[in-house]
Write a protein that holds these residues in place. Sequence first.
Motif, PDB file in Angstrom:
ATOM      1  N   LEU A  69      38.145  41.999  30.297  1.00  0.00           N
ATOM      2  CA  LEU A  69      38.067  42.475  31.393  1.00  0.00           C
ATOM      3  C   LEU A  69      36.581  42.642  32.045  1.00  0.00           C
ATOM      4  CD1 LEU A  69      40.177  45.677  31.230  1.00  0.00           C
ATOM      5  CD2 LEU A  69      40.974  43.707  32.329  1.00  0.00           C
ATOM      6  N   ASN A  70      35.602  42.733  31.300  1.00  0.00           N
ATOM      7  CA  ASN A  70      34.260  42.935  31.534  1.00  0.00           C
ATOM      8  C   ASN A  70      33.827  41.203  32.073  1.00  0.00           C
ATOM      9  OD1 ASN A  70      33.831  45.284  30.614  1.00  0.00           O
ATOM     10  ND2 ASN A  70      32.713  45.050  28.706  1.00  0.00           N
ATOM     11  N   SER A  71      34.405  40.135  31.454  1.00  0.00           N
ATOM     12  CA  SER A  71      34.083  38.884  31.996  1.00  0.00           C
ATOM     13  C   SER A  71      34.892  38.526  33.227  1.00  0.00           C
ATOM     14  CB  SER A  71      34.264  37.993  30.852  1.00  0.00           C
ATOM     15  OG  SER A  71      35.564  37.997  30.321  1.00  0.00           O
ATOM     16  N   SER A  72      35.798  39.134  33.777  1.00  0.00           N
ATOM     17  CA  SER A  72      36.672  38.856  34.744  1.00  0.00           C
ATOM     18  C   SER A  72      36.449  39.670  35.862  1.00  0.00           C
ATOM     19  CB  SER A  72      38.311  39.100  34.187  1.00  0.00           C
ATOM     20  OG  SER A  72      38.485  38.174  33.032  1.00  0.00           O
ATOM     21  N   PHE A  73      35.563  40.406  36.129  1.00  0.00           N
ATOM     22  CA  PHE A  73      35.666  41.368  37.250  1.00  0.00           C
ATOM     23  C   PHE A  73      35.048  40.310  38.552  1.00  0.00           C
ATOM     24  CE2 PHE A  73      35.223  45.236  34.834  1.00  0.00           C
ATOM     25  CZ  PHE A  73      36.199  46.049  35.754  1.00  0.00           C
ATOM     26  N   ASP A  74      34.496  39.311  38.212  1.00  0.00           N
ATOM     27  CA  ASP A  74      33.797  38.249  39.113  1.00  0.00           C
ATOM     28  C   ASP A  74      35.133  37.488  39.707  1.00  0.00           C
ATOM     29  OD1 ASP A  74      31.332  39.628  39.563  1.00  0.00           O
ATOM     30  OD2 ASP A  74      30.367  38.195  37.894  1.00  0.00           O
ATOM     31  N   SER A  75      36.038  36.962  38.800  1.00  0.00           N
ATOM     32  CA  SER A  75      36.711  35.992  39.086  1.00  0.00           C
ATOM     33  C   SER A  75      38.307  36.586  39.333  1.00  0.00           C
ATOM     34  CB  SER A  75      37.012  34.909  37.916  1.00  0.00           C
ATOM     35  OG  SER A  75      37.284  35.636  36.636  1.00  0.00           O
ATOM     36  N   ARG A  76      38.486  37.822  39.189  1.00  0.00           N
ATOM     37  CA  ARG A  76      39.774  38.173  39.429  1.00  0.00           C
ATOM     38  C   ARG A  76      39.842  39.096  40.548  1.00  0.00           C
ATOM     39  NH1 ARG A  76      43.492  35.474  35.830  1.00  0.00           N
ATOM     40  NH2 ARG A  76      42.472  34.807  34.054  1.00  0.00           N
ATOM     41  N   SER A  77      41.035  39.531  41.129  1.00  0.00           N
ATOM     42  CA  SER A  77      41.173  40.379  42.360  1.00  0.00           C
ATOM     43  C   SER A  77      41.276  41.826  41.921  1.00  0.00           C
ATOM     44  CB  SER A  77      42.499  39.944  43.209  1.00  0.00           C
ATOM     45  OG  SER A  77      43.653  40.010  42.400  1.00  0.00           O
ATOM     46  N   ILE A  78      41.153  42.624  42.722  1.00  0.00           N
ATOM     47  CA  ILE A  78      41.204  44.073  42.235  1.00  0.00           C
ATOM     48  C   ILE A  78      42.643  44.513  41.714  1.00  0.00           C
ATOM     49  CG2 ILE A  78      41.391  45.030  44.606  1.00  0.00           C
ATOM     50  CD1 ILE A  78      40.042  47.551  43.997  1.00  0.00           C
ATOM     51  N   SER A  79      43.670  43.706  42.399  1.00  0.00           N
ATOM     52  CA  SER A  79      44.957  44.037  42.271  1.00  0.00           C
ATOM     53  C   SER A  79      45.079  43.798  40.660  1.00  0.00           C
ATOM     54  CB  SER A  79      45.939  43.471  42.969  1.00  0.00           C
ATOM     55  OG  SER A  79      45.907  41.936  42.964  1.00  0.00           O
ATOM     56  N   GLN A  80      44.510  43.002  40.344  1.00  0.00           N
ATOM     57  CA  GLN A  80      44.894  42.398  38.746  1.00  0.00           C
ATOM     58  C   GLN A  80      44.129  43.202  37.856  1.00  0.00           C
ATOM     59  OE1 GLN A  80      43.672  38.085  39.637  1.00  0.00           O
ATOM     60  NE2 GLN A  80      45.479  37.446  38.773  1.00  0.00           N
ATOM     61  N   MET A  81      42.980  43.603  38.293  1.00  0.00           N
ATOM     62  CA  MET A  81      42.126  44.286  37.405  1.00  0.00           C
ATOM     63  C   MET A  81      42.416  46.037  37.151  1.00  0.00           C
ATOM     64  SD  MET A  81      40.078  42.069  36.231  1.00  0.00           S
ATOM     65  CE  MET A  81      38.693  43.082  35.395  1.00  0.00           C
ATOM     66  N   LEU A  82      42.855  46.389  38.428  1.00  0.00           N
ATOM     67  CA  LEU A  82      43.141  47.970  38.464  1.00  0.00           C
ATOM     68  C   LEU A  82      44.031  48.321  37.431  1.00  0.00           C
ATOM     69  CD1 LEU A  82      43.366  49.906  41.628  1.00  0.00           C
ATOM     70  CD2 LEU A  82      44.926  50.447  39.796  1.00  0.00           C
ATOM     71  N   PRO A  83      45.188  47.745  37.067  1.00  0.00           N
ATOM     72  CA  PRO A  83      45.999  48.332  36.009  1.00  0.00           C
ATOM     73  C   PRO A  83      45.549  48.368  34.768  1.00  0.00           C
ATOM     74  CG  PRO A  83      47.075  46.352  36.987  1.00  0.00           C
ATOM     75  CD  PRO A  83      46.057  46.775  37.865  1.00  0.00           C
ATOM     76  N   LEU A  84      44.930  47.250  34.573  1.00  0.00           N
ATOM     77  CA  LEU A  84      44.326  46.981  33.103  1.00  0.00           C
ATOM     78  C   LEU A  84      43.029  47.902  33.090  1.00  0.00           C
ATOM     79  CD1 LEU A  84      44.926  43.087  32.816  1.00  0.00           C
ATOM     80  CD2 LEU A  84      46.109  44.850  31.661  1.00  0.00           C
ATOM     81  N   SER A  85      42.334  48.025  33.903  1.00  0.00           N
ATOM     82  CA  SER A  85      41.024  48.882  33.751  1.00  0.00           C
ATOM     83  C   SER A  85      41.503  50.192  33.542  1.00  0.00           C
ATOM     84  CB  SER A  85      40.164  48.413  34.752  1.00  0.00           C
ATOM     85  OG  SER A  85      38.919  49.436  34.707  1.00  0.00           O
ATOM     86  N   ARG A  86      42.321  50.501  34.352  1.00  0.00           N
ATOM     87  CA  ARG A  86      42.911  51.983  34.290  1.00  0.00           C
ATOM     88  C   ARG A  86      43.281  52.303  32.966  1.00  0.00           C
ATOM     89  NH1 ARG A  86      46.245  54.011  39.081  1.00  0.00           N
ATOM     90  NH2 ARG A  86      47.679  52.315  38.337  1.00  0.00           N
ATOM     91  N   LEU A  87      44.224  51.632  32.199  1.00  0.00           N
ATOM     92  CA  LEU A  87      44.696  51.641  30.925  1.00  0.00           C
ATOM     93  C   LEU A  87      43.806  51.622  29.792  1.00  0.00           C
ATOM     94  CD1 LEU A  87      48.106  49.718  31.270  1.00  0.00           C
ATOM     95  CD2 LEU A  87      47.798  51.998  31.202  1.00  0.00           C
ATOM     96  N   ALA A  88      42.931  50.851  30.033  1.00  0.00           N
ATOM     97  CA  ALA A  88      41.868  50.555  28.992  1.00  0.00           C
ATOM     98  C   ALA A  88      40.909  51.599  29.015  1.00  0.00           C
ATOM     99  CB  ALA A  88      41.044  49.208  29.377  1.00  0.00           C
ATOM    100  N   CYS A  89      40.545  52.545  30.064  1.00  0.00           N
ATOM    101  CA  CYS A  89      39.508  53.528  30.398  1.00  0.00           C
ATOM    102  C   CYS A  89      40.341  54.797  29.726  1.00  0.00           C
ATOM    103  CB  CYS A  89      39.314  53.749  31.479  1.00  0.00           C
ATOM    104  SG  CYS A  89      37.911  52.648  32.327  1.00  0.00           S
TER     105      CYS A  89
END
Length: 871
Positions: free
Chosen positions: A581-601
């Motif tokens: 996830l840390n390496s994907s913030f610049d290349s992925r949309s928020i809709s892709q990152m939000l659920p994974l980041s929420r679960l990881a945190c």
Amino acid sequence: MSIVALRLRYGSTRDDDDDATTTTRSSSSWSSWSSSSSCLIDTLVGSVRAVAGECARGHDGDDRDGRIRRAHGRAAARSIASCMTALPEAVLLTPMASSSSSSSSRDDGGGGGRRAPSAGPACLRAASRELRRVGTGRGGIDDGVGTGMDRAWNALLSSYADYRRDGDDDDDSVNARLLGFCDSWARHVAVPMKLVDVTVGSLASAYLRVEDESSSSGTDRRARGRERARAAAYQYLVSIFESASPSLTPEDVLAAALGVAGGGGGGGAGGGAGKNTSTRRRRGNKAKRRQEERLGGAASSHGGGLDAAEAELVARRNAACVAAAAAFGVSLADGSTAAEDRGLRHAATSSPRASTHGMCATAASAAASILPHLLYLERGDVVIDGETDRRWRLELFSAIATVLRRICASRRDIRVLAYEPLMILSASLSSVAVVSSEMERVAVDAICECVLSLAASCGYPLGYFDQLFDNNDEELEIERNDVRDVARSVCSLDRDCDIRIWDNASPSMLILERIVGACNTAIREAASVGHLPPETAVHILSALAKPLNKLGKVYRQQPSAFVCSIITMSMLALGSVCDQLNSSFDSRSISQMLPLSRLACMAVASLSPMLSSMAELIRVPSASDTDKEFPVTLICSIRCYLQHSILSTARIPELVAESTLKATRYDIKGAMRGSGGEDHVGCIALMRLSHESDELIDAIFEGYSAILHDLSSLHQGLKISELQRGVSVNYGLGVCPVSRRIILRVISRLAIYQMKVTKDEIGDGRAILHRLALAPLDEMKSLKDAPLSPEKLFRVCESAYDLSFFSPEVLADVFNNPLVLEVLFDCAIEGYSRLLVSSDVDALCHQVPKWDPVFSSIVSWVRKWLMLEFI
């Protein structure tokens, strides 16, 4: 008719509510009463046949071809079926009723209350003894069973025998009534083994076959009759399985046999309302005490009591096993199995006829009751009537487990049926002292596959987060929470009898290791091909925090290589998620990152106790190479967790749009929601890591020396985003003010710890704290000469709130400066002088409508906080 027959049979009894010794009298007099009149079943059957005979004799001259005679015979058979079906519901109590409240059991009209208003307790107990006389299933059916369910069955068959030969009624309608009779009795008594063979092995099993859709379709009378018979067969099996529930105790069975299940009480329906409420309550309490005395006396008596109840409970569970073997096509003689499409073995397949809710619910009920009893039978000292080879137990266990797997992979309304059986099976597996290795392997494999299948089935659909302004799919969110509960339950270490015997891993530890390993494999495979980690794997991994935390606590006291491997695997899996996830913030949309980041945190925050336990072992000398590698893994993992928590807080907004909680039932799906609050989950993860223990803080500084600088930069960026949003706007960019202030609390905690450890000799903690604490004071100072307005008061209040999130040590150091005190005094005095004497305070508050109604509370807080807290 059942009540009339009851009073004719036991008419000499009297109400013994006022004399507890009448229980002994009813027991000793039962034999004399039974010899003075016919049994209840014979009385009912004789009455119906007598009426039918009288009616038939009135038409002897007109009965040319026997149609009237057959009509009376059919009516008599149906009447007998109705009487035999109603008898147990009118006279007996269900064992499960003892766990229900007394008021509900009185008002429901059956299955647990006092159904017979004119029959005394002694009368009901005597009838219960008569109708409950069944074999124990250990050595065959005893000779005294002639007054139980099998006697009623024989009477029912004899009444149907004549006109069924004439073909006046179709078999399906008759079988539906027979199965309804069986269902009624199975709820109250243990079904005799020989009746299980007949009613399940021959009668009910005929309706469990999967038929072709075209052959069974139609709306004619026979098709409807067959559907009724099939539904009755399902319900009969469910009643057998539920009557053998693992939660049922001998005390429940004994209470039902004595007629005291559900508690007594109160005189009459309606409960105790009115002017005599206190009197009825006292009578209810006295009746409850008398019932407890009867139950205790029966349990300690030598004439049956608790031993008889235990024997009946074993008979119920043995009968359920035999019924399940017949329903799943497993032979008790040699352990052979029928074809795959036989009975319940075909449940939850792709065939619409086999994927019905009724068939799947029956299979799930069998799993909840039969699998625990099969584990109990592995002790080796219990023999079921009719078995000659014990291989059938493993075959039946495997067949039920296979169906349970298919249920977990089915549609949503079918999947929910598997939750309870899985949790019951896991609890039973962990509590059984002896179980064969083969059956344990089958059980562990089934539980793991079911949990992973449930997790894969409830993942977020593709594009679910593309429209973050839409409301949540609440049914999906509820299912995901339920699956998390199931995963935690099957991996729970609370019930393990060998939790401290690490040489032999407990079943729940094996399940935990398998599920964590599966999540780790899925996450690493996705990383190897450059994809984001599977959301379902991260979801289940975050749900296992409770067992992993307990594992870490016990490992700290007693290290083990197996436990170390589980903990290491979980840390590496979560670390891999954070790295991707840390390496994907610049290349992925928020809709892709939000659920994974929420679960990881969420996982990072929840696993902080385990990380703290592991951090305590860093300073312990390591003996093996594995132990030496473990601190390195821990430090690297903590660094990854912190980096992602910071990036998630900085890059993912807490609210993408204005909250809809006031206007709709659900909030927007784009809101970051952590367990237990509405703060940004990344901020919660940072707070949990920094406040868990001093040992964990040491590990944080060892692996992330620049943590204070990065947190200070994060806070500065969040403050800028807050100012860009505008006054009182909490959505669109950054996080809400409360979440931002959590970062201040984290910085304060870490900096003060660093200052205490290093004694201010090294480190930037003091300078960073001083700079952050002066910022709100400078804000208030800059507003000193500004005209009074809602915006001025709002910013003063926000600055005061920022100060309140620092540690007291920091504030004590900052407020030693006389200039700071002057600013606070000026703000407080100005606020009081302008607000207390002003007559248009309400008008002032309403200048900014969106602040109302919270603005007045903010003003009040400023008064109290500035004047009382610091002075």
